[in-house]
Design a protein around this motif. Structure first.
Motif, PDB file in Angstrom:
ATOM      1  N   ASN A   2       0.849  -1.188   0.000  1.00 44.74           N
ATOM      2  CA  ASN A   2       0.000   0.000   0.000  1.00 44.74           C
ATOM      3  C   ASN A   2       0.888   1.242   0.000  1.00 44.74           C
ATOM      4  OD1 ASN A   2      -1.787   2.072   0.393  1.00 44.74           O
ATOM      5  ND2 ASN A   2      -2.585   1.334   2.347  1.00 44.74           N
TER       6      ASN A   2
ATOM      7  N   HIS B 226       0.151   4.175  -0.132  1.00 45.73           N
ATOM      8  CA  HIS B 226      -0.500   5.284   0.563  1.00 45.73           C
ATOM      9  C   HIS B 226      -0.821   4.929   2.016  1.00 45.73           C
ATOM     10  CE1 HIS B 226      -0.816   7.287  -3.282  1.00 45.73           C
ATOM     11  NE2 HIS B 226      -1.381   6.215  -3.780  1.00 45.73           N
TER      12      HIS B 226
ATOM     13  N   HIS C 214      -3.451   6.699   4.973  1.00 47.68           N
ATOM     14  CA  HIS C 214      -4.535   5.964   5.615  1.00 47.68           C
ATOM     15  C   HIS C 214      -4.351   5.896   7.128  1.00 47.68           C
ATOM     16  CE1 HIS C 214      -5.034   3.830   1.477  1.00 47.68           C
ATOM     17  NE2 HIS C 214      -5.589   5.027   1.505  1.00 47.68           N
TER      18      HIS C 214
ATOM     19  N   SER D  22      -1.533  14.119   7.086  1.00 48.55           N
ATOM     20  CA  SER D  22      -2.864  13.505   7.140  1.00 48.55           C
ATOM     21  C   SER D  22      -3.394  13.452   8.568  1.00 48.55           C
ATOM     22  CB  SER D  22      -2.805  12.093   6.549  1.00 48.55           C
ATOM     23  OG  SER D  22      -4.058  11.446   6.633  1.00 48.55           O
TER      24      SER D  22
ATOM     25  N   GLY E 224       2.123   7.139  -7.273  1.00 43.06           N
ATOM     26  CA  GLY E 224       0.773   6.678  -7.575  1.00 43.06           C
ATOM     27  C   GLY E 224      -0.096   7.752  -8.185  1.00 43.06           C
ATOM     28  N   ASP E 225      -1.399   7.517  -8.179  1.00 41.63           N
ATOM     29  CA  ASP E 225      -2.351   8.406  -8.834  1.00 41.63           C
ATOM     30  C   ASP E 225      -2.544   9.690  -8.050  1.00 41.63           C
ATOM     31  OD1 ASP E 225      -2.754   6.524 -10.809  1.00 41.63           O
ATOM     32  OD2 ASP E 225      -4.497   5.626  -9.795  1.00 41.63           O
ATOM     33  N   TYR E 226      -2.553  10.797  -8.758  1.00 39.55           N
ATOM     34  CA  TYR E 226      -2.803  12.088  -8.120  1.00 39.55           C
ATOM     35  C   TYR E 226      -4.181  12.114  -7.470  1.00 39.55           C
ATOM     36  CZ  TYR E 226      -3.918  17.027  -7.630  1.00 39.55           C
ATOM     37  OH  TYR E 226      -4.315  18.244  -7.128  1.00 39.55           O
TER      38      TYR E 226
ATOM     39  N   ARG F 146      -5.696  10.009  -5.733  1.00 38.46           N
ATOM     40  CA  ARG F 146      -5.701   9.502  -4.362  1.00 38.46           C
ATOM     41  C   ARG F 146      -5.463  10.638  -3.370  1.00 38.46           C
ATOM     42  NH1 ARG F 146      -4.712   4.039  -3.172  1.00 38.46           N
ATOM     43  NH2 ARG F 146      -5.743   2.745  -4.742  1.00 38.46           N
ATOM     44  N   TYR F 147      -4.521  11.481  -3.701  1.00 35.49           N
ATOM     45  CA  TYR F 147      -4.203  12.606  -2.824  1.00 35.49           C
ATOM     46  C   TYR F 147      -5.325  13.652  -2.857  1.00 35.49           C
ATOM     47  CZ  TYR F 147       0.602  10.795  -2.769  1.00 35.49           C
ATOM     48  OH  TYR F 147       1.720  10.004  -2.621  1.00 35.49           O
TER      49      TYR F 147
ATOM     50  N   ASP G 263      -8.490  13.286  -3.556  1.00 33.60           N
ATOM     51  CA  ASP G 263      -9.690  12.815  -2.862  1.00 33.60           C
ATOM     52  C   ASP G 263      -9.489  12.765  -1.351  1.00 33.60           C
ATOM     53  OD1 ASP G 263     -10.810  12.549  -5.345  1.00 33.60           O
ATOM     54  OD2 ASP G 263     -10.586  10.367  -5.445  1.00 33.60           O
ATOM     55  N   HIS G 264      -8.279  12.431  -0.929  1.00 32.95           N
ATOM     56  CA  HIS G 264      -8.001  12.308   0.512  1.00 32.95           C
ATOM     57  C   HIS G 264      -8.126  13.657   1.214  1.00 32.95           C
ATOM     58  CE1 HIS G 264      -6.108  10.308   4.026  1.00 32.95           C
ATOM     59  NE2 HIS G 264      -5.576  11.495   4.242  1.00 32.95           N
TER      60      HIS G 264
END
Length: 352
Positions: A64, A66, A70, A145, A172-174, A176-177, A179-180
């Protein structure tokens, strides 16, 4: 000078997050020689380097990238020891951030931790100051976070962020950040930080009674006083590390901060086997070596980032310090390296 440490209680939350996925944290704890009993010890300390390694190894174990984000989302009243309770018991969000940043040093050494409230905007920033500690992406994403999560808990979810910034390259995908955090996220920045509108700072807490706040603050104030002790070299190194890389403190200001004259500071440092220029230069060179290995910034950009006005003098200084020029170091050259830069690695991240 001893290596920087962090409270074992902060690791406890991260280990618990690993086990929430159905994996055991025992192997990861064994790897850094930390027992479960130590995680429950309010006075327990572990090397900061071991904490950072645990985080990176946990992300690899869980597959993972990310994991830090999390784990930060799951932060609560006991995730950061007394600092979490201090934050959540503050009378206003402004006081929560101000008191947290004032006392983080009681739980974690070698960290930049700042809260700015100017011009209608508020910014919280965080970063590991020891430039030789390179495995730090998970910790950076976790810390930003976790603070966002605590602020949302404090206000009952009323705050919104304007932007988030990270020192490292994107992994990874932008989305993800995005949305977080619910806002724009930028990478390869000067610090790890988030910014929000200043109007949120007057919101009052909804979690713990504010009567707890002065009690916790008094406890942490005493701990902070105890933490001021240490060698002059250690204290000078901390002051250098706390300043921006491209604007280091001058020796006169540093001596003044320590209540010494400049000649006395030089004598104290010589007695400890080091000197002002040596400490300053080592900090800049280790920072440069980290940027060379962990980012795709140009050599000229790195020279500016660590305080050199032009590339040629930076290249000469780097070659004297490491026994090889910056481009060869970046490409994995085998020249002589200082102990502080040994083991630097590339995370293979993408830029944002």
């Amino acid at each position: 000078m001893g290596e920087p440490t962090i409270s074992a209680q902060i690791l406890r939350h991260v280990a618990n997050c690993v086990e929430l996925t159905g994996h055991s944290a025992a192997g990861l704890l064994d790897r850094i020689a930390v027992s479960r009993d130590l995680l429950e010890d309010p006075e327990g300390l572990i090397p900061l380097a071991h904490f950072l390694s645990f985080f990176e190894d946990a992300a690899a174990l869980l597959r993972n990238p990310h994991f830090g984000l999390h784990a930060g989302r799951l932060s609560g009243s006991d995730s950061l020891g007394p600092l979490s309770f201090l934050f959540l018991s503050a009378p206003t969000l402004r006081t929560a951030f101000a008191s947290f940043t004032r006392y983080l040093s009681t739980m974690q050494q070698a960290a930049r931790n700042q809260f700015d409230d100017e011009g209608g905007w508020a910014t919280f920033s965080y970063g590991v100051l020891d430039q030789s500690l390179t495995r730090r992406r998970q910790d950076a994403e976790y810390s930003i976070s976790a603070m966002f999560s605590l602020a949302r808990q404090f206000t009952g979810g009323e705050i919104e962020l304007r932007e988030v910034r990270f020192e490292h390259e994107r992994v990874g995908d932008y989305a993800r950040y995005r949305d977080h955090f619910g806002c724009d996220v930028f990478f390869e920045q000067d610090c790890n930080a988030f910014t929000m509108e200043g109007r949120f700072l007057d919101l009052r807490g909804r979690v713990l009674s504010s009567s707890l706040h002065p009690i916790l603050e008094d406890h942490l104030r005493r701990k902070a006083g105890e933490a001021l002790a240490g060698s002059y070299a250690h204290r000078v190194k901390a002051l250098i590390a706390a300043a921006p890389l491209d604007a280091p403190p001058c020796v006169a200001d540093t001596a003044d901060r320590l209540g010494l004259s400049v000649p006395t500071l030089h004598r104290r440092l010589r007695a400890e086997g080091t000197g002002w220029r040596e400490l300053l230069q080592d900090h800049r060179m280790v920072a440069a070596s980290r940027l060379l290995r962990e980012s795709r910034r140009s050599i000229s950009a790195i020279a500016l980032a660590v305080g050199y006005s032009e590339s040629a003098s930076f290249i000469r200084s780097f070659a004297r310090h490491f026994g090889q020029p910056p481009h060869r170091f970046r490409n994995g050259g085998t020249g002589t390296e200082t102990k502080s830069a040994a083991g630097l690695r590339t995370d293979g991240a993408q830029s944002g």
